[in-house]
Design an enzyme around this catalytic site. Sequence first.
Site, short mmCIF file in Angstrom:
data_model
loop_
_atom_site.label_atom_id
_atom_site.label_comp_id
_atom_site.label_asym_id
_atom_site.label_seq_id
_atom_site.Cartn_x
_atom_site.Cartn_y
_atom_site.Cartn_z
N LYS A 17 156.04 32.06 -21.36
CA LYS A 17 155.26 33.13 -22.03
C LYS A 17 154.26 33.73 -21.06
CE LYS A 17 151.14 30.74 -22.58
NZ LYS A 17 149.96 30.98 -21.76
N VAL A 113 154.83 24.59 -13.58
CA VAL A 113 153.79 23.89 -14.33
C VAL A 113 152.41 24.28 -13.81
CG1 VAL A 113 155.30 21.97 -14.94
CG2 VAL A 113 153.95 21.86 -12.83
N LEU A 117 152.04 29.54 -17.99
CA LEU A 117 153.29 30.11 -18.48
C LEU A 117 153.83 29.37 -19.70
CD1 LEU A 117 154.97 30.81 -15.02
CD2 LEU A 117 154.25 32.54 -16.68
N GLY A 118 153.10 28.36 -20.16
CA GLY A 118 153.45 27.68 -21.42
C GLY A 118 154.68 26.79 -21.34
N GLY A 119 155.07 26.35 -20.15
CA GLY A 119 156.32 25.58 -20.01
C GLY A 119 156.35 24.30 -20.84
N GLY A 120 155.31 23.49 -20.74
CA GLY A 120 155.28 22.24 -21.50
C GLY A 120 155.26 22.51 -23.00
N SER A 121 154.51 23.52 -23.42
CA SER A 121 154.44 23.87 -24.85
C SER A 121 155.79 24.35 -25.35
CB SER A 121 153.42 25.00 -25.07
OG SER A 121 152.16 24.62 -24.59
N ASP A 154 149.39 26.07 -27.61
CA ASP A 154 150.41 27.13 -27.49
C ASP A 154 151.74 26.76 -28.13
OD1 ASP A 154 148.67 28.75 -26.09
OD2 ASP A 154 149.37 28.11 -24.11
#
Length: 309
Positions: A17, A113, A117-121, A154
């Site tokens: 995101k 990470v 960019l919201g990768g983990g979320s 997020d």
Amino acid sequence: MFPRKVGSAWEIFTPAKLNLYLEVLGPKSEGFHPLETLMTPVRIFDQIRWMPGSPGRLKPKLQICNLLATSRGPAISLGPQPDNLVMRAAEKLARSAGVEHHGTFQLVKRIPVQAGLGGGSSDAAATLQLLNVAWNIHYDPSRLRQLAAELGSDVPFFVGSGPAICRGRGEQIERVAGLPRLALVIVKPPVGLSTQQVFDRLHNDGLPSVDQQLPSAKRLALLVSALRRGALADAGQRIFNRLEAVAEQLTPWIVRLRQVFNQCGCHGHFMTGSGTAYAGVMRSAKQARLVARSLACRDLGSIFATSSC
Ligand code: C5P
């Protein structure tokens, strides 16, 4: 994104995101700062695959394959991580629905990470959606979003699709229709920042005194309206991130990337979330590809020519 069955396994692709607007509405309360943010999914995808195991006999497993391309080439590392948000999401859903948490998870990482960019979320939300189907739980999206909110600010945004305005600490979601697809270049420098680190700095320094003539809701409405009209030069001027000035004090990369994007001839550029990824809204997909190619030899980190979705 929807889970699909591949043999006896299930898989899902899950996007990154960008925050096109992010304002902090007040000081920290109950551990979190109240926010108003416009987020859009973007076409950089992690992939999650789940294969059934033997419930109660073998412990669930996570395998991670890191495909985070850098300007020096792809970095690949493999290894299990029990605290990963994929496993936390699976445990939370299993406990809530009274299902035995089992099977093997494979996570293919392409979203950088510590980037905003919201990768983990996104991985956590995708895991909830995948297992909701694979385990025949059939929670509705609002129930999944409740669980998502307990995993991170997020995460609820990624339960569902398309751009949205998120308020509170991210759990109040209003989907926004009619936005154009944006051609984007995103750069994730070699240095990252943790969300906690950036918000701690904001908390310690205090919110700046109000320097904007218009209230946040009005500024956000003007941005959404410009985007809907396709007035991207106007929209580019209205993109805003309150955390950018905070992150700038923690790493020199933000100023450096701003200078780089100033010379790209794009509609607007900005840091996303709590950083350190930095994005430019390009005039076309072709310009995005050309700019990404020209930046690739400058040792700036990972570079993506992509679009919103
Ligand atoms: O929810 P998430 O795990 O992304 O947040 C990490 C930390 O960042 C929180 O524990 C909190 O300290 C800080 N934070 C905040 N206000 C927010 C979101 C996060 O202060 N709206």
